[in-house]
Each structure stands twice: as C-alpha cells, then as structure tokens.
Write a protein that holds these residues in place. Structure first.
Motif, PDB file in Angstrom:
ATOM      1  N   GLU A 166       0.822  -1.209   0.000  1.00 31.21           N
ATOM      2  CA  GLU A 166       0.000   0.000   0.000  1.00 31.21           C
ATOM      3  C   GLU A 166       0.854   1.256   0.000  1.00 31.21           C
ATOM      4  OE1 GLU A 166      -2.533  -0.272   3.441  1.00 31.21           O
ATOM      5  OE2 GLU A 166      -3.766  -1.839   2.552  1.00 31.21           O
ATOM      6  N   VAL A 167       0.276   2.315  -0.544  1.00 28.50           N
ATOM      7  CA  VAL A 167       0.885   3.635  -0.507  1.00 28.50           C
ATOM      8  C   VAL A 167      -0.235   4.638  -0.256  1.00 28.50           C
ATOM      9  CG1 VAL A 167       0.721   4.020  -3.013  1.00 28.50           C
ATOM     10  CG2 VAL A 167       2.455   5.235  -1.674  1.00 28.50           C
ATOM     11  N   MET A 168       0.070   5.694   0.496  1.00 24.80           N
ATOM     12  CA  MET A 168      -0.918   6.726   0.766  1.00 24.80           C
ATOM     13  C   MET A 168      -0.341   8.070   0.319  1.00 24.80           C
ATOM     14  SD  MET A 168      -2.808   7.772   4.334  1.00 24.80           S
ATOM     15  CE  MET A 168      -1.459   8.721   5.020  1.00 24.80           C
ATOM     16  N   PRO A 169      -0.533   8.424  -0.953  1.00 24.30           N
ATOM     17  CA  PRO A 169      -0.001   9.716  -1.419  1.00 24.30           C
ATOM     18  C   PRO A 169      -0.632  10.867  -0.651  1.00 24.30           C
ATOM     19  CG  PRO A 169      -0.865   8.394  -3.246  1.00 24.30           C
ATOM     20  CD  PRO A 169      -1.273   7.722  -1.979  1.00 24.30           C
ATOM     21  N   GLU A 170       0.202  11.793  -0.195  1.00 28.05           N
ATOM     22  CA  GLU A 170      -0.324  12.945   0.532  1.00 28.05           C
ATOM     23  C   GLU A 170      -0.765  14.052  -0.410  1.00 28.05           C
ATOM     24  OE1 GLU A 170       1.934  14.254   3.889  1.00 28.05           O
ATOM     25  OE2 GLU A 170       2.395  12.211   4.493  1.00 28.05           O
ATOM     26  N   ASP A 171      -0.442  13.919  -1.689  1.00 26.53           N
ATOM     27  CA  ASP A 171      -0.823  14.900  -2.692  1.00 26.53           C
ATOM     28  C   ASP A 171      -1.622  14.189  -3.779  1.00 26.53           C
ATOM     29  OD1 ASP A 171      -1.001  16.760  -4.767  1.00 26.53           O
ATOM     30  OD2 ASP A 171       1.052  17.475  -4.503  1.00 26.53           O
ATOM     31  N   LYS A 172      -2.870  14.616  -3.980  1.00 26.78           N
ATOM     32  CA  LYS A 172      -3.727  13.971  -4.982  1.00 26.78           C
ATOM     33  C   LYS A 172      -3.124  14.025  -6.377  1.00 26.78           C
ATOM     34  CE  LYS A 172      -8.078  14.728  -2.590  1.00 26.78           C
ATOM     35  NZ  LYS A 172      -9.362  15.401  -2.584  1.00 26.78           N
ATOM     36  N   ASN A 173      -2.260  14.997  -6.627  1.00 24.12           N
ATOM     37  CA  ASN A 173      -1.625  15.103  -7.939  1.00 24.12           C
ATOM     38  C   ASN A 173      -0.700  13.927  -8.250  1.00 24.12           C
ATOM     39  OD1 ASN A 173      -2.853  17.602  -8.496  1.00 24.12           O
ATOM     40  ND2 ASN A 173      -1.252  18.696  -7.392  1.00 24.12           N
ATOM     41  N   ASN A 174      -0.321  13.163  -7.219  1.00 21.48           N
ATOM     42  CA  ASN A 174       0.573  12.028  -7.423  1.00 21.48           C
ATOM     43  C   ASN A 174      -0.159  10.711  -7.705  1.00 21.48           C
ATOM     44  OD1 ASN A 174       2.851  13.607  -7.048  1.00 21.48           O
ATOM     45  ND2 ASN A 174       2.865  13.275  -4.845  1.00 21.48           N
ATOM     46  N   VAL A 175      -1.495  10.727  -7.644  1.00 18.78           N
ATOM     47  CA  VAL A 175      -2.270   9.502  -7.860  1.00 18.78           C
ATOM     48  C   VAL A 175      -1.987   8.911  -9.239  1.00 18.78           C
ATOM     49  CG1 VAL A 175      -4.616   8.572  -8.108  1.00 18.78           C
ATOM     50  CG2 VAL A 175      -4.054  10.062  -6.175  1.00 18.78           C
ATOM     51  N   SER A 176      -1.914   9.731 -10.266  1.00 24.33           N
ATOM     52  CA  SER A 176      -1.678   9.204 -11.615  1.00 24.33           C
ATOM     53  C   SER A 176      -0.306   8.525 -11.709  1.00 24.33           C
ATOM     54  CB  SER A 176      -1.807  10.307 -12.667  1.00 24.33           C
ATOM     55  OG  SER A 176      -0.839  11.311 -12.459  1.00 24.33           O
ATOM     56  N   PHE A 177       0.699   9.051 -11.005  1.00 18.29           N
ATOM     57  CA  PHE A 177       2.018   8.425 -10.978  1.00 18.29           C
ATOM     58  C   PHE A 177       1.926   7.010 -10.410  1.00 18.29           C
ATOM     59  CE2 PHE A 177       5.622   7.404  -8.177  1.00 18.29           C
ATOM     60  CZ  PHE A 177       6.610   7.221  -9.130  1.00 18.29           C
ATOM     61  N   TYR A 178       1.213   6.854  -9.292  1.00 20.64           N
ATOM     62  CA  TYR A 178       1.090   5.529  -8.678  1.00 20.64           C
ATOM     63  C   TYR A 178       0.258   4.594  -9.544  1.00 20.64           C
ATOM     64  CZ  TYR A 178       3.462   7.362  -4.630  1.00 20.64           C
ATOM     65  OH  TYR A 178       4.414   7.905  -3.797  1.00 20.64           O
ATOM     66  N   LYS A 179      -0.789   5.112 -10.178  1.00 23.14           N
ATOM     67  CA  LYS A 179      -1.579   4.282 -11.092  1.00 23.14           C
ATOM     68  C   LYS A 179      -0.708   3.790 -12.240  1.00 23.14           C
ATOM     69  CE  LYS A 179      -6.318   5.867 -10.440  1.00 23.14           C
ATOM     70  NZ  LYS A 179      -7.463   6.510 -11.099  1.00 23.14           N
ATOM     71  N   LYS A 180       0.126   4.667 -12.785  1.00 15.87           N
ATOM     72  CA  LYS A 180       1.040   4.305 -13.869  1.00 15.87           C
ATOM     73  C   LYS A 180       1.988   3.190 -13.430  1.00 15.87           C
ATOM     74  CE  LYS A 180       4.733   6.686 -14.812  1.00 15.87           C
ATOM     75  NZ  LYS A 180       5.690   7.732 -15.111  1.00 15.87           N
ATOM     76  N   ASN A 181       2.264   3.126 -12.139  1.00 18.12           N
ATOM     77  CA  ASN A 181       3.168   2.123 -11.593  1.00 18.12           C
ATOM     78  C   ASN A 181       2.442   0.916 -10.990  1.00 18.12           C
ATOM     79  OD1 ASN A 181       6.196   2.940 -11.696  1.00 18.12           O
ATOM     80  ND2 ASN A 181       5.069   4.835 -11.349  1.00 18.12           N
ATOM     81  N   GLY A 182       1.177   0.717 -11.376  1.00 20.22           N
ATOM     82  CA  GLY A 182       0.456  -0.497 -11.020  1.00 20.22           C
ATOM     83  C   GLY A 182      -0.419  -0.458  -9.790  1.00 20.22           C
ATOM     84  N   PHE A 183      -0.507   0.654  -9.105  1.00 24.10           N
ATOM     85  CA  PHE A 183      -1.359   0.759  -7.928  1.00 24.10           C
ATOM     86  C   PHE A 183      -2.768   1.152  -8.351  1.00 24.10           C
ATOM     87  CE2 PHE A 183       2.856   1.147  -6.256  1.00 24.10           C
ATOM     88  CZ  PHE A 183       2.812   0.579  -4.991  1.00 24.10           C
ATOM     89  N   SER A 184      -3.758   0.765  -7.548  1.00 26.15           N
ATOM     90  CA  SER A 184      -5.134   1.173  -7.821  1.00 26.15           C
ATOM     91  C   SER A 184      -5.743   1.743  -6.549  1.00 26.15           C
ATOM     92  CB  SER A 184      -5.964  -0.021  -8.320  1.00 26.15           C
ATOM     93  OG  SER A 184      -5.936  -1.070  -7.380  1.00 26.15           O
ATOM     94  N   LEU A 185      -6.763   2.583  -6.732  1.00 25.46           N
ATOM     95  CA  LEU A 185      -7.441   3.183  -5.585  1.00 25.46           C
ATOM     96  C   LEU A 185      -8.215   2.108  -4.825  1.00 25.46           C
ATOM     97  CD1 LEU A 185      -8.849   6.455  -7.187  1.00 25.46           C
ATOM     98  CD2 LEU A 185      -6.903   6.246  -5.635  1.00 25.46           C
ATOM     99  N   MET A 186      -8.196   2.186  -3.498  1.00 22.54           N
ATOM    100  CA  MET A 186      -9.014   1.279  -2.696  1.00 22.54           C
ATOM    101  C   MET A 186     -10.471   1.632  -2.951  1.00 22.54           C
ATOM    102  SD  MET A 186      -7.199   1.187   0.983  1.00 22.54           S
ATOM    103  CE  MET A 186      -5.540   0.629   1.212  1.00 22.54           C
ATOM    104  N   GLU A 187     -11.278   0.620  -3.146  1.00 26.07           N
ATOM    105  CA  GLU A 187     -12.666   0.856  -3.527  1.00 26.07           C
ATOM    106  C   GLU A 187     -13.431   1.709  -2.515  1.00 26.07           C
ATOM    107  OE1 GLU A 187     -16.171  -2.057  -4.788  1.00 26.07           O
ATOM    108  OE2 GLU A 187     -14.212  -2.575  -5.651  1.00 26.07           O
ATOM    109  N   ASN A 188     -13.304   1.375  -1.254  1.00 21.95           N
ATOM    110  CA  ASN A 188     -14.047   2.113  -0.230  1.00 21.95           C
ATOM    111  C   ASN A 188     -13.139   2.762   0.810  1.00 21.95           C
ATOM    112  OD1 ASN A 188     -16.744   1.441  -1.125  1.00 21.95           O
ATOM    113  ND2 ASN A 188     -16.216  -0.654  -0.531  1.00 21.95           N
TER     114      ASN A 188
END
Length: 136
Positions: free
Chosen positions: A101-123
């Motif tokens: 798991e990773v918890m980005p503190e900046d929403k702008n970094n979400v796309s970086f983590y998605k590009k690297n195989g992470f997905s948002l937790m559903e709930n």
C-alpha cells in the motif's frame, strides 16, 4: 551512474537535506526522521556519488502488509525515472505480500502511482493524527 542500495549508510544531514529540498515537514525534525529511517523495515536510497538523490521507505509486518511511506527524489533529479525505478524494486521485493500500500499525501501524485500499477481502494479513505509539536 546512480547507485541504488538498501544499506542504511546515510547521515542525518543527508536525509534532512533531501527532505527539505522538496519542502517536506519531516525535514524539520532531523533526529526523529533519522531514527525512524534507521528503524524502518526497508529504506532504499539512490546516490549520485556521495549525494543522496532519492529515497523510498517501507514499513512491513514480514508477511501480509507492506506500506510505502516515503517516495522522494531531489528536484534536480526528478523526471528521470528514479521514483518509478525505486517503486519497481520495492514491488519486486514485496511481491509475496498480500498487500503493498501507498498513501499519497498529494492527490496530484495519484496518476504516478496508477502508472506504476497501484489502484485506488474501492471504499478506503486516508486518515491520520498529526503530532508535529510532540517531542516525547
């Protein structure tokens, strides 16, 4: 050529300099930061000779859960794939765990983590208590 290592060979000053280079609050607490890193499960650092240019830290329970807490690269070295390479190393190291798991503190970094195989937790939603003033 950059060197990647899990050896905890960094100094308190090198770590503080890296954290302050990207204006992270943790850099204002160099003793606590250094102690935390030295007691972390994994700290992968990236070096250009003796200059600390990147760091990723993971806390794990040895089997089920590994949490990436810091992913940072000095501004002069950003945009060169260093953070993605560090994440690749960590994903390989922890591939046998149920959760990474990773918890980005900046929403702008979400796309970086998605590009690297992470997905948002559903709930899921991130929550924390900040004790910046506590010196215990």
């Amino acid at each position: 050529m950059l060197k990647y290592t899990e050896e905890k060979i960094f100094t308190q000053e090198q770590v503080q300099q890296l954290f302050l280079s990207i204006n992270w609050v943790s850099g204002n607490y160099p003793k606590r930061l250094y102690k935390a890193l030295m007691n972390s499960s994994t700290v992968l650092t990236v070096w250009d000779d003796d200059f600390l240019v990147g760091l990723i830290r993971v806390l794990d329970d040895t089997e089920m859960l590994a949490q990436i807490h810091y992913v940072l690269v000095h501004p002069d070295y950003q945009g060169k794939g260093i953070a993605s390479k560090m994440l690749g190393y960590i994903k390989e190291k922890y591939k046998g765990f149920m959760y990474l798991e990773v918890m980005p503190e900046d929403k702008n970094n979400v796309s970086f983590y998605k590009k690297n195989g992470f997905s948002l937790m559903e709930n899921g939603i991130a929550m924390q208590i900040c004790n910046y003033g506590y010196e215990g």
